[in-house]
Motif scaffolding. Sequence first.
Motif, PDB file in Angstrom:
ATOM      1  N   ARG A  70       0.745  -1.181   0.081  1.00  0.00           N
ATOM      2  CA  ARG A  70       0.064  -0.084  -0.111  1.00  0.00           C
ATOM      3  C   ARG A  70       0.919   1.330   0.000  1.00  0.00           C
ATOM      4  O   ARG A  70       0.538   2.168  -0.900  1.00  0.00           O
ATOM      5  CB  ARG A  70      -0.983  -0.038   1.233  1.00  0.00           C
ATOM      6  N   LEU A  71       1.966   1.157   0.919  1.00  0.00           N
ATOM      7  CA  LEU A  71       2.746   2.639   0.820  1.00  0.00           C
ATOM      8  C   LEU A  71       3.611   2.708  -0.273  1.00  0.00           C
ATOM      9  O   LEU A  71       3.615   3.898  -0.654  1.00  0.00           O
ATOM     10  CB  LEU A  71       3.684   2.452   2.124  1.00  0.00           C
ATOM     11  N   ALA A  72       3.924   1.658  -0.849  1.00  0.00           N
ATOM     12  CA  ALA A  72       4.964   1.840  -2.127  1.00  0.00           C
ATOM     13  C   ALA A  72       3.920   2.433  -3.272  1.00  0.00           C
ATOM     14  O   ALA A  72       4.550   3.115  -3.828  1.00  0.00           O
ATOM     15  CB  ALA A  72       5.619   0.385  -2.435  1.00  0.00           C
ATOM     16  N   ASP A  73       2.877   1.928  -3.324  1.00  0.00           N
ATOM     17  CA  ASP A  73       1.979   2.369  -4.075  1.00  0.00           C
ATOM     18  C   ASP A  73       1.567   3.754  -4.056  1.00  0.00           C
ATOM     19  O   ASP A  73       1.665   4.438  -4.767  1.00  0.00           O
ATOM     20  CB  ASP A  73       0.632   1.431  -4.459  1.00  0.00           C
ATOM     21  N   ALA A  74       1.376   4.093  -2.783  1.00  0.00           N
ATOM     22  CA  ALA A  74       1.111   5.610  -2.551  1.00  0.00           C
ATOM     23  C   ALA A  74       2.035   6.446  -2.848  1.00  0.00           C
ATOM     24  O   ALA A  74       2.048   7.722  -3.295  1.00  0.00           O
ATOM     25  CB  ALA A  74       0.576   5.841  -1.203  1.00  0.00           C
ATOM     26  N   GLU A  75       3.484   5.936  -2.803  1.00  0.00           N
ATOM     27  CA  GLU A  75       4.548   6.776  -2.953  1.00  0.00           C
ATOM     28  C   GLU A  75       5.245   6.839  -4.392  1.00  0.00           C
ATOM     29  O   GLU A  75       6.151   7.413  -4.747  1.00  0.00           O
ATOM     30  CB  GLU A  75       5.788   6.340  -1.869  1.00  0.00           C
ATOM     31  N   GLY A  76       4.412   5.972  -5.157  1.00  0.00           N
ATOM     32  CA  GLY A  76       4.799   5.651  -6.503  1.00  0.00           C
ATOM     33  C   GLY A  76       6.257   4.951  -6.795  1.00  0.00           C
ATOM     34  O   GLY A  76       6.790   5.268  -7.827  1.00  0.00           O
ATOM     35  N   ILE A  77       6.348   3.888  -6.034  1.00  0.00           N
ATOM     36  CA  ILE A  77       7.793   3.314  -5.925  1.00  0.00           C
ATOM     37  C   ILE A  77       7.317   1.809  -6.396  1.00  0.00           C
ATOM     38  O   ILE A  77       6.565   1.222  -5.819  1.00  0.00           O
ATOM     39  CB  ILE A  77       8.557   3.426  -4.869  1.00  0.00           C
ATOM     40  N   PRO A  78       8.153   1.223  -6.998  1.00  0.00           N
ATOM     41  CA  PRO A  78       7.898  -0.263  -7.222  1.00  0.00           C
ATOM     42  C   PRO A  78       8.042  -1.169  -5.976  1.00  0.00           C
ATOM     43  O   PRO A  78       8.765  -0.697  -5.031  1.00  0.00           O
ATOM     44  CB  PRO A  78       8.974  -0.668  -8.263  1.00  0.00           C
ATOM     45  N   PHE A  79       7.147  -2.315  -5.953  1.00  0.00           N
ATOM     46  CA  PHE A  79       7.330  -3.149  -4.716  1.00  0.00           C
ATOM     47  C   PHE A  79       7.017  -4.422  -5.223  1.00  0.00           C
ATOM     48  O   PHE A  79       6.055  -4.882  -5.854  1.00  0.00           O
ATOM     49  CB  PHE A  79       6.385  -2.616  -3.603  1.00  0.00           C
ATOM     50  N   ASN A  80       7.978  -5.246  -4.921  1.00  0.00           N
ATOM     51  CA  ASN A  80       7.830  -6.853  -5.121  1.00  0.00           C
ATOM     52  C   ASN A  80       8.777  -7.760  -4.070  1.00  0.00           C
ATOM     53  O   ASN A  80       9.863  -7.369  -3.765  1.00  0.00           O
ATOM     54  CB  ASN A  80       8.603  -7.215  -6.701  1.00  0.00           C
ATOM     55  N   ASN A 119      12.277  -4.780  -7.118  1.00  0.00           N
ATOM     56  CA  ASN A 119      12.366  -5.718  -8.269  1.00  0.00           C
ATOM     57  C   ASN A 119      12.232  -7.228  -7.549  1.00  0.00           C
ATOM     58  O   ASN A 119      12.068  -8.032  -8.425  1.00  0.00           O
ATOM     59  CB  ASN A 119      13.414  -5.709  -8.709  1.00  0.00           C
ATOM     60  N   GLY A 120      12.274  -7.449  -6.554  1.00  0.00           N
ATOM     61  CA  GLY A 120      12.338  -8.672  -5.709  1.00  0.00           C
ATOM     62  C   GLY A 120      13.518  -9.638  -5.873  1.00  0.00           C
ATOM     63  O   GLY A 120      13.548 -10.707  -6.005  1.00  0.00           O
ATOM     64  N   GLN A 121      14.730  -8.969  -5.964  1.00  0.00           N
ATOM     65  CA  GLN A 121      15.880  -9.522  -6.348  1.00  0.00           C
ATOM     66  C   GLN A 121      16.790  -9.903  -5.150  1.00  0.00           C
ATOM     67  O   GLN A 121      16.598  -9.434  -4.051  1.00  0.00           O
ATOM     68  CB  GLN A 121      16.841  -8.752  -7.389  1.00  0.00           C
ATOM     69  N   ASP A 122      17.680 -10.839  -5.498  1.00  0.00           N
ATOM     70  CA  ASP A 122      18.493 -11.150  -4.414  1.00  0.00           C
ATOM     71  C   ASP A 122      19.670 -10.263  -4.371  1.00  0.00           C
ATOM     72  O   ASP A 122      20.110  -9.724  -5.327  1.00  0.00           O
ATOM     73  CB  ASP A 122      19.158 -12.491  -4.589  1.00  0.00           C
TER      74      ASP A 122
END
Length: 200
Positions: A70-80, A119-122
């Motif tokens: 939710r917070l990432a979406d509100a701040e316009g940054i990607p989240f995975n 990006n959900g990367q290691d």
Amino acid sequence: MAHITFWFDFASTYSYLAAMRAAEVAAQRGVGVTWQPFLLGPIFGAQGWTDSPFNIYEAKGKYMWRDMARLADAEGIPFNRPETFPQNSLLAGRIACVGQDEGWIADFTRATYTAQFGNGQDISTAADLTLILTSLGLDAADVLARATSADGKLALRASTDAAIAAGVFGAPSFTTHDGELFWGSDRLAEAVDWAATHAV
């Protein structure tokens, strides 16, 4: 110049949110930011935790991942969500300490958080971090050599000791010149305001 110290561990989800906003929020009030990596492991260990509290307490972890989205979406940054959580942040923290002295710690920190939680990367291995360092135009082999040297290891250890001495118990945290401690990404603006209005 008024300033805050931004304490972060690359394993911390909410530190991602703070890292992407810290410089801009502080600059709006004429406040500088000292980027300070440390390790949560020793602090959690002292409390008897051997894992992230978000893994120990299932309901808390479930809430955190939804809250982050939710917070990432509100701040316009990607989240995975990365497959492994928490990731081993030791090497990334040591690299960030090298970057403190050379002026690229903020760029490295944002890029590493974006790779992991955007990006959900290691980000736990030398190979992963080499890609990030190279993308920033840095000599990855040289940086890694210094980060894994005796001095590089000592720098992160000393930073963790300093965090404990400052009363830090979680990440992200922010401290001001007069010793005020603010915990959580939602306390960034409050920390900046305090620093701006209580500057020496």
